[in-house]
Design an enzyme around this catalytic site. Structure first.
Site, PDB file in Angstrom:
ATOM      1  N   THR A 171      11.760  -6.888  -2.417  1.00 42.20           N
ATOM      2  CA  THR A 171      10.664  -6.234  -1.726  1.00 42.20           C
ATOM      3  C   THR A 171      11.168  -5.423  -0.549  1.00 42.20           C
ATOM      4  O   THR A 171      12.176  -5.753   0.059  1.00 42.20           O
ATOM      5  CB  THR A 171       9.631  -7.273  -1.233  1.00 42.20           C
ATOM      6  OG1 THR A 171       8.619  -6.619  -0.501  1.00 42.20           O
ATOM      7  CG2 THR A 171      10.275  -8.323  -0.359  1.00 42.20           C
ATOM      8  N   ARG A 172      10.430  -4.378  -0.248  1.00 35.71           N
ATOM      9  CA  ARG A 172      10.671  -3.649   0.993  1.00 35.71           C
ATOM     10  C   ARG A 172       9.362  -3.567   1.763  1.00 35.71           C
ATOM     11  O   ARG A 172       9.179  -2.703   2.606  1.00 35.71           O
ATOM     12  CB  ARG A 172      11.273  -2.265   0.709  1.00 35.71           C
ATOM     13  CG  ARG A 172      10.445  -1.353  -0.135  1.00 35.71           C
ATOM     14  CD  ARG A 172      11.188  -0.022  -0.304  1.00 35.71           C
ATOM     15  NE  ARG A 172      10.277   1.086  -0.525  1.00 35.71           N
ATOM     16  CZ  ARG A 172       9.937   1.553  -1.712  1.00 35.71           C
ATOM     17  NH1 ARG A 172      10.404   0.987  -2.795  1.00 35.71           N
ATOM     18  NH2 ARG A 172       9.123   2.585  -1.815  1.00 35.71           N
ATOM     19  N   HIS A 222       1.968  -9.881   1.048  1.00 31.57           N
ATOM     20  CA  HIS A 222       0.518 -10.009   0.995  1.00 31.57           C
ATOM     21  C   HIS A 222       0.171 -11.029  -0.084  1.00 31.57           C
ATOM     22  O   HIS A 222       1.042 -11.502  -0.815  1.00 31.57           O
ATOM     23  CB  HIS A 222      -0.121  -8.649   0.687  1.00 31.57           C
ATOM     24  CG  HIS A 222       0.146  -7.624   1.745  1.00 31.57           C
ATOM     25  ND1 HIS A 222      -0.227  -7.814   3.057  1.00 31.57           N
ATOM     26  CD2 HIS A 222       0.761  -6.415   1.700  1.00 31.57           C
ATOM     27  CE1 HIS A 222       0.154  -6.757   3.771  1.00 31.57           C
ATOM     28  NE2 HIS A 222       0.758  -5.895   2.968  1.00 31.57           N
ATOM     29  N   HIS A 245       1.540 -10.402  -3.614  1.00 34.48           N
ATOM     30  CA  HIS A 245       2.947 -10.754  -3.848  1.00 34.48           C
ATOM     31  C   HIS A 245       3.088 -12.268  -4.032  1.00 34.48           C
ATOM     32  O   HIS A 245       3.810 -12.740  -4.905  1.00 34.48           O
ATOM     33  CB  HIS A 245       3.829 -10.324  -2.671  1.00 34.48           C
ATOM     34  CG  HIS A 245       3.768  -8.861  -2.376  1.00 34.48           C
ATOM     35  ND1 HIS A 245       3.618  -8.375  -1.107  1.00 34.48           N
ATOM     36  CD2 HIS A 245       3.818  -7.794  -3.188  1.00 34.48           C
ATOM     37  CE1 HIS A 245       3.593  -7.055  -1.151  1.00 34.48           C
ATOM     38  NE2 HIS A 245       3.708  -6.672  -2.403  1.00 34.48           N
ATOM     39  N   ARG A 300       4.556  -2.788 -10.774  1.00 35.94           N
ATOM     40  CA  ARG A 300       4.277  -1.406 -11.167  1.00 35.94           C
ATOM     41  C   ARG A 300       4.983  -0.482 -10.186  1.00 35.94           C
ATOM     42  O   ARG A 300       5.048  -0.741  -8.999  1.00 35.94           O
ATOM     43  CB  ARG A 300       2.759  -1.165 -11.128  1.00 35.94           C
ATOM     44  CG  ARG A 300       2.069  -1.968 -12.169  1.00 35.94           C
ATOM     45  CD  ARG A 300       0.581  -1.728 -12.318  1.00 35.94           C
ATOM     46  NE  ARG A 300      -0.071  -0.809 -11.427  1.00 35.94           N
ATOM     47  CZ  ARG A 300      -1.281  -0.301 -11.669  1.00 35.94           C
ATOM     48  NH1 ARG A 300      -1.916  -0.614 -12.781  1.00 35.94           N
ATOM     49  NH2 ARG A 300      -1.858   0.497 -10.824  1.00 35.94           N
TER      50      ARG A 300
END
Lengths: 139, 385
Positions: free
Chosen positions: B193-194, B198, B201, B287
């Site tokens: 992740t960058r 939330h 996730h 996505r």
């Protein structure tokens, strides 16, 4: 795994211990290995020349075996869909960097298995201590 | 037994202590070449084995093979070039030269035994790897800064732990592998992740955790583009959520020191392969993974995995839809599992969340846990995001 013939090129007949050593190295990784000494040609009742040896090795290797042999000239057989021929000079096997690079290329091409461990067991102990210090193993 | 490294074994070309000092002494009288930020990240990741089987910056044969065939010349799948560019003002070098690698401040980070100096068609590289030559794409912008001459060869990298950010979370691939074994994990899923975490996730990570032994939270902390939430803010969010919402023995967090390339689908495969080197058997692909703007199709980053034989990839992509809270379901869901219309779905774009935080409005708890919202709001007030 695709069949592989490792052909060690040597001017005056390879020291068979060199072939055996390379065979053991690949076998210890879980590879199926056949070391094809010069005597094997005679024992099979074949003509004692590199051409006969190459044909016999190719037949063995086509069953998914890594065949290690030696010869004064380049082998008469060629790489194909089911068989890969890799040639190395005998003297290069004594050069650690060239030897490692040769084996590494075989690994990357999927021709010999990689070493069995991903982290050396001695280093693993050291890493466990670090992980403990960082709190990763508190639970 | 954990998944084997890509290409069979982990590269180990990272040195510290007296070995690092020896490298510095050896390059003292050699030419010094300058690393840019991305190359510095890459040097670290080649050295620590994350980019196995690479042993250095790519030579021409690997480079051509990667951009044309998505494979290294020796055969393994590899989707993005890892190259070192000749810089203006650096000395000219040739194959056979031994050079030091320094950053713009002059600190030496390693060396390279040069095997190849080659010209690259950067427009072709952009087109083939990024799928665009549009100057507004950050990857194209980066290529536009390069000379077009690449220098390839085996490297040795120097580790300087004291200068590293997130020191307690900086685990190399061999370290995560030992960690997984110590915890008894045979399978692990990586989450790249960058962005801050939330609920969506969290939901995706926990769905993945149902089918594997452990989760590796692997936030990217290398170079990203302006506008992305800074890594320290993201890490604070993760530290907070791990306190109460995840079983401690089934999650490990470590940083992923790679630079973003924003190459969408090809970077998704690249990210997966690197996580395989860290010992992960599965990789979450959302996505538009590693996408930017509207350069890639919604599912491109998921579909690209179908172009490869699963055995040669050696890591399983877990393809997820966007998740949301559905007020009618009364829980988190995705379009795959929810039968209700959008009007029941609570989902906010990153842009919208940023605007809310700047205005002092906390996002709803169905979107972001309050503990996380507070951290993000504090960062927004300080101007960190």
């Amino acid at each position: 795994m695709k069949g592989l013939v490792i052909w060690i090129r040597t001017e005056d007949g390879s020291d068979e211990a060199i072939l055996d050593k390379l065979g053991t190295e690949i076998e210890e990784r879980g590879g199926r290995v056949e070391v094809f000494h010069s005597k094997a040609v005679e024992n099979l009742g074949m003509e004692k020349n590199d051409k006969a040896k190459a044909v016999a090795c190719a037949m063995l290797a086509s069953h998914g075996v890594v065949v290690i042999t030696s010869g004064a000239e380049n082998p008469s057989i060629k790489s194909g869909e089911k068989l890969e021929i890799r040639i190395i000079e005998e003297s290069d096997l004594f050069n650690t960097a060239i030897h490692d690079s040769f084996i590494r290329d075989l690994e990357l091409a999927g021709l010999v298995p990689a070493p069995k461990y991903d982290v050396h067991p001695d280093e693993e102990k050291e890493i466990l201590r670090k992980l403990q210090d960082l709190g990763y193993l508190d639970d | 037994m954990l998944v084997p490294p890509h290409g069979g074994r982990l590269t180990d070309r990272q040195y510290e202590g007296s070995e690092a000092e020896d490298i510095i002494k050896q390059v003292k009288n050699s030419a010094l070449l300058t690393l840019n930020a991305r190359e510095k990240n890459d040097l670290e990741m080649i050295g620590n084995g994350a980019m196995s089987p690479l042993e250095g910056f790519m030579c021409g044969t690997d480079y051509e093979s990667v951009i044309d065939l998505m494979r290294l010349a020796a055969g393994p799948v590899w989707t993005l070039p890892v190259v070192f560019a000749q810089k203006k003002g650096d000395p000219d070098v040739s194959p056979g030269d031994h050079v030091g690698l320094k950053d713009v401040e002059g600190t030496i980070w390693g060396d390279m035994q040069i095997e190849d100096v080659f010209q690259a068609d950067l427009i072709a590289e952009a087109d083939k790897t990024l799928g665009t030559i549009d100057d507004s794409h950050p990857g194209v912008m980066y290529l536009n800064t390069l000379s077009g001459t690449y220098i390839g060869g085996k490297i040795r990298s120097i580790r300087r732990r004291k200068t590293e950010s997130f020191q307690n979370y900086r685990l190399d691939p061999k370290e995560t592998r030992v960690l997984f074994r110590a915890r008894g994990w045979k399978t692990a899923v990586a989450f790249q992740t960058r962005n801050p975490i939330h609920r969506a996730h969290e939901y995706i990570q926990k769905c993945a955790m149902e089918i594997v032994d452990g989760l590796l939270l692997h936030p990217l902390v290398g170079e990203t583009q302006a506008g992305d939430i800074p890594p320290d803010v993201r890490m604070r969010c993760y530290e907070e959520i791990l306190k109460d919402y995840y079983p401690r023995t089934r999650v490990a967090m470590s940083v992923f020191p790679a630079a973003m390339r924003y190459a969408g689908p090809k970077e998704a495969v690249f990210h997966a392969i690197l996580r395989k080197n860290y010992g992960c058997s599965h990789f979450i692909v959302g996505r538009d993974h590693a996408g930017v703007g509207n350069f890639y199709g919604t599912y491109d980053a998921q579909m690209i995995f179908d172009q490869f034989d699963p055995d040669e990839l050696g890591i399983v992509p877990l393809k997820f839809e966007h998740a949301f809270y559905c007020s009618k379901c009364g829980g988190m869901a995705t379009p795959k599992t929810c039968a209700h219309d959008n009007e029941y779905h609570i989902f906010l774009s990153g842009k919208k969340v940023r605007a809310m935080l700047i205005d002092g409005i906390l996002p709803p708890p169905e979107f972001t846990r309050p503990e996380i919202a507070s951290i993000l709001m504090e960062a927004a007030r300080k101007g960190d995001n």
